[in-house]
Write a protein that holds these residues in place. Structure first.
Motif, PDB file in Angstrom:
ATOM      1  N   VAL A  43       0.865  -1.176   0.000  1.00 28.84           N
ATOM      2  CA  VAL A  43       0.000   0.000   0.000  1.00 28.84           C
ATOM      3  C   VAL A  43       0.899   1.223   0.000  1.00 28.84           C
ATOM      4  O   VAL A  43       1.935   1.237   0.678  1.00 28.84           O
ATOM      5  CB  VAL A  43      -0.935   0.001   1.223  1.00 28.84           C
ATOM      6  N   TYR A  44       0.477   2.224  -0.748  1.00 26.63           N
ATOM      7  CA  TYR A  44       1.251   3.449  -0.844  1.00 26.63           C
ATOM      8  C   TYR A  44       0.448   4.627  -0.306  1.00 26.63           C
ATOM      9  O   TYR A  44      -0.784   4.635  -0.358  1.00 26.63           O
ATOM     10  CB  TYR A  44       1.623   3.739  -2.297  1.00 26.63           C
ATOM     11  N   LEU A  45       1.161   5.622   0.176  1.00 25.51           N
ATOM     12  CA  LEU A  45       0.534   6.879   0.577  1.00 25.51           C
ATOM     13  C   LEU A  45       1.302   7.999  -0.101  1.00 25.51           C
ATOM     14  O   LEU A  45       2.452   8.280   0.249  1.00 25.51           O
ATOM     15  CB  LEU A  45       0.567   7.060   2.091  1.00 25.51           C
ATOM     16  N   ARG A  46       0.666   8.603  -1.086  1.00 26.07           N
ATOM     17  CA  ARG A  46       1.269   9.725  -1.778  1.00 26.07           C
ATOM     18  C   ARG A  46       0.874  11.000  -1.047  1.00 26.07           C
ATOM     19  O   ARG A  46      -0.313  11.273  -0.850  1.00 26.07           O
ATOM     20  CB  ARG A  46       0.757   9.775  -3.225  1.00 26.07           C
ATOM     21  N   MET A  47       1.878  11.762  -0.642  1.00 27.95           N
ATOM     22  CA  MET A  47       1.638  12.981   0.133  1.00 27.95           C
ATOM     23  C   MET A  47       2.171  14.166  -0.656  1.00 27.95           C
ATOM     24  O   MET A  47       3.349  14.189  -1.012  1.00 27.95           O
ATOM     25  CB  MET A  47       2.336  12.895   1.487  1.00 27.95           C
ATOM     26  N   THR A  48       1.311  15.117  -0.930  1.00 29.62           N
ATOM     27  CA  THR A  48       1.706  16.317  -1.652  1.00 29.62           C
ATOM     28  C   THR A  48       1.354  17.550  -0.823  1.00 29.62           C
ATOM     29  O   THR A  48       0.606  17.449   0.161  1.00 29.62           O
ATOM     30  CB  THR A  48       1.003  16.399  -3.013  1.00 29.62           C
ATOM     31  N   GLY A  49       1.895  18.677  -1.222  1.00 24.48           N
ATOM     32  CA  GLY A  49       1.599  19.910  -0.487  1.00 24.48           C
ATOM     33  C   GLY A  49       1.931  19.806   0.981  1.00 24.48           C
ATOM     34  O   GLY A  49       1.185  20.288   1.835  1.00 24.48           O
ATOM     35  N   LEU A  50       3.060  19.170   1.291  1.00 27.81           N
ATOM     36  CA  LEU A  50       3.383  18.897   2.681  1.00 27.81           C
ATOM     37  C   LEU A  50       3.607  20.181   3.472  1.00 27.81           C
ATOM     38  O   LEU A  50       4.133  21.172   2.956  1.00 27.81           O
ATOM     39  CB  LEU A  50       4.603  17.992   2.760  1.00 27.81           C
ATOM     40  N   ARG A  51       3.185  20.110   4.726  1.00 28.90           N
ATOM     41  CA  ARG A  51       3.257  21.242   5.643  1.00 28.90           C
ATOM     42  C   ARG A  51       4.067  20.859   6.882  1.00 28.90           C
ATOM     43  O   ARG A  51       4.150  19.671   7.202  1.00 28.90           O
ATOM     44  CB  ARG A  51       1.840  21.637   6.070  1.00 28.90           C
ATOM     45  N   PRO A  52       4.609  21.812   7.584  1.00 27.59           N
ATOM     46  CA  PRO A  52       5.348  21.467   8.813  1.00 27.59           C
ATOM     47  C   PRO A  52       4.513  20.645   9.790  1.00 27.59           C
ATOM     48  O   PRO A  52       5.055  19.765  10.469  1.00 27.59           O
ATOM     49  CB  PRO A  52       5.710  22.842   9.383  1.00 27.59           C
ATOM     50  N   GLU A  53       3.237  20.878   9.850  1.00 35.21           N
ATOM     51  CA  GLU A  53       2.384  20.115  10.774  1.00 35.21           C
ATOM     52  C   GLU A  53       2.177  18.664  10.350  1.00 35.21           C
ATOM     53  O   GLU A  53       1.595  17.878  11.091  1.00 35.21           O
ATOM     54  CB  GLU A  53       1.027  20.797  10.961  1.00 35.21           C
ATOM     55  N   ASP A  54       2.649  18.301   9.156  1.00 33.59           N
ATOM     56  CA  ASP A  54       2.601  16.898   8.730  1.00 33.59           C
ATOM     57  C   ASP A  54       3.780  16.101   9.284  1.00 33.59           C
ATOM     58  O   ASP A  54       3.836  14.872   9.125  1.00 33.59           O
ATOM     59  CB  ASP A  54       2.627  16.793   7.200  1.00 33.59           C
ATOM     60  N   THR A  55       4.694  16.782   9.930  1.00 33.13           N
ATOM     61  CA  THR A  55       5.851  16.109  10.512  1.00 33.13           C
ATOM     62  C   THR A  55       5.421  15.092  11.556  1.00 33.13           C
ATOM     63  O   THR A  55       4.538  15.357  12.377  1.00 33.13           O
ATOM     64  CB  THR A  55       6.795  17.147  11.145  1.00 33.13           C
ATOM     65  N   GLY A  56       6.058  13.925  11.512  1.00 38.62           N
ATOM     66  CA  GLY A  56       5.763  12.887  12.497  1.00 38.62           C
ATOM     67  C   GLY A  56       6.264  11.537  12.051  1.00 38.62           C
ATOM     68  O   GLY A  56       6.825  11.412  10.961  1.00 38.62           O
ATOM     69  N   THR A  57       6.053  10.565  12.907  1.00 43.88           N
ATOM     70  CA  THR A  57       6.355   9.184  12.562  1.00 43.88           C
ATOM     71  C   THR A  57       5.097   8.561  11.995  1.00 43.88           C
ATOM     72  O   THR A  57       4.043   8.568  12.642  1.00 43.88           O
ATOM     73  CB  THR A  57       6.831   8.393  13.791  1.00 43.88           C
ATOM     74  N   TYR A  58       5.219   8.026  10.800  1.00 44.63           N
ATOM     75  CA  TYR A  58       4.086   7.438  10.092  1.00 44.63           C
ATOM     76  C   TYR A  58       4.180   5.916  10.181  1.00 44.63           C
ATOM     77  O   TYR A  58       5.190   5.331   9.803  1.00 44.63           O
ATOM     78  CB  TYR A  58       4.084   7.886   8.632  1.00 44.63           C
ATOM     79  N   THR A  59       3.109   5.322  10.661  1.00 42.20           N
ATOM     80  CA  THR A  59       3.071   3.883  10.890  1.00 42.20           C
ATOM     81  C   THR A  59       1.933   3.260  10.089  1.00 42.20           C
ATOM     82  O   THR A  59       0.817   3.778  10.092  1.00 42.20           O
ATOM     83  CB  THR A  59       2.881   3.569  12.383  1.00 42.20           C
ATOM     84  N   CYS A  60       2.235   2.157   9.448  1.00 42.84           N
ATOM     85  CA  CYS A  60       1.259   1.407   8.668  1.00 42.84           C
ATOM     86  C   CYS A  60       0.659   0.306   9.540  1.00 42.84           C
ATOM     87  O   CYS A  60       1.382  -0.327  10.319  1.00 42.84           O
ATOM     88  CB  CYS A  60       1.972   0.805   7.457  1.00 42.84           C
TER      89      CYS A  60
END
Length: 123
Positions: A79-96
């Motif tokens: 599974v993929y997660l395409r992230m665009t228009g990233l913002r500083p508030e998107d910072t974090g550890t991403y877990t599947c």
């Protein structure tokens, strides 16, 4: 060996893009609801995407709607997660996560979850 492995995180400037990958082994990911959760220091954990088990409806919170897009590659069991228009508030550890249910559950409540990949959005 049954496991989920995330990859694709990194450091990106605001407005940039990343594609996160979640690879499953030892089980068929298409049979599960698959989610991405993120957590940053001092913030609550947030579900940023869930692809339900078949037929595969996708949900996003308002915070990422229109910027994040999930997709499955059943041939690769990923599974993929395409992230665009990233913002500083998107910072974090991403877990599947993978849950043998219609909808997703957070890490440590799911059947399987990975170790996470770090996303940092900063100039």
């Amino acid at each position: 060996q049954v496991q989920l492995v995330e990859s694709g995180g990194g450091l990106v400037q605001p407005g940039g893009s990343l594609r996160l990958s979640c690879a499953a082994s030892g089980f068929t990911l298409d049979d599960y609801a698959v989610g991405w959760f993120r957590q940053a220091p001092g913030k609550e954990r947030e579900e940023v995407m869930c692809i339900s088990s078949k037929p595969g409806f996708t949900t996003y919170p308002d915070s990422v709607k229109g910027r994040f897009t999930a997709s499955r590659d059943n041939a690769k069991n990923m599974v993929y997660l395409r992230m665009t228009g990233l913002r500083p508030e998107d910072t974090g550890t991403y877990t599947c996560t993978a849950e043998a249910a219609t909808w997703c559950s957070p890490p440590d409540e799911s059947d399987y979850w990975g170790q996470g990949t770090q996303v940092t959005v900063s100039s």
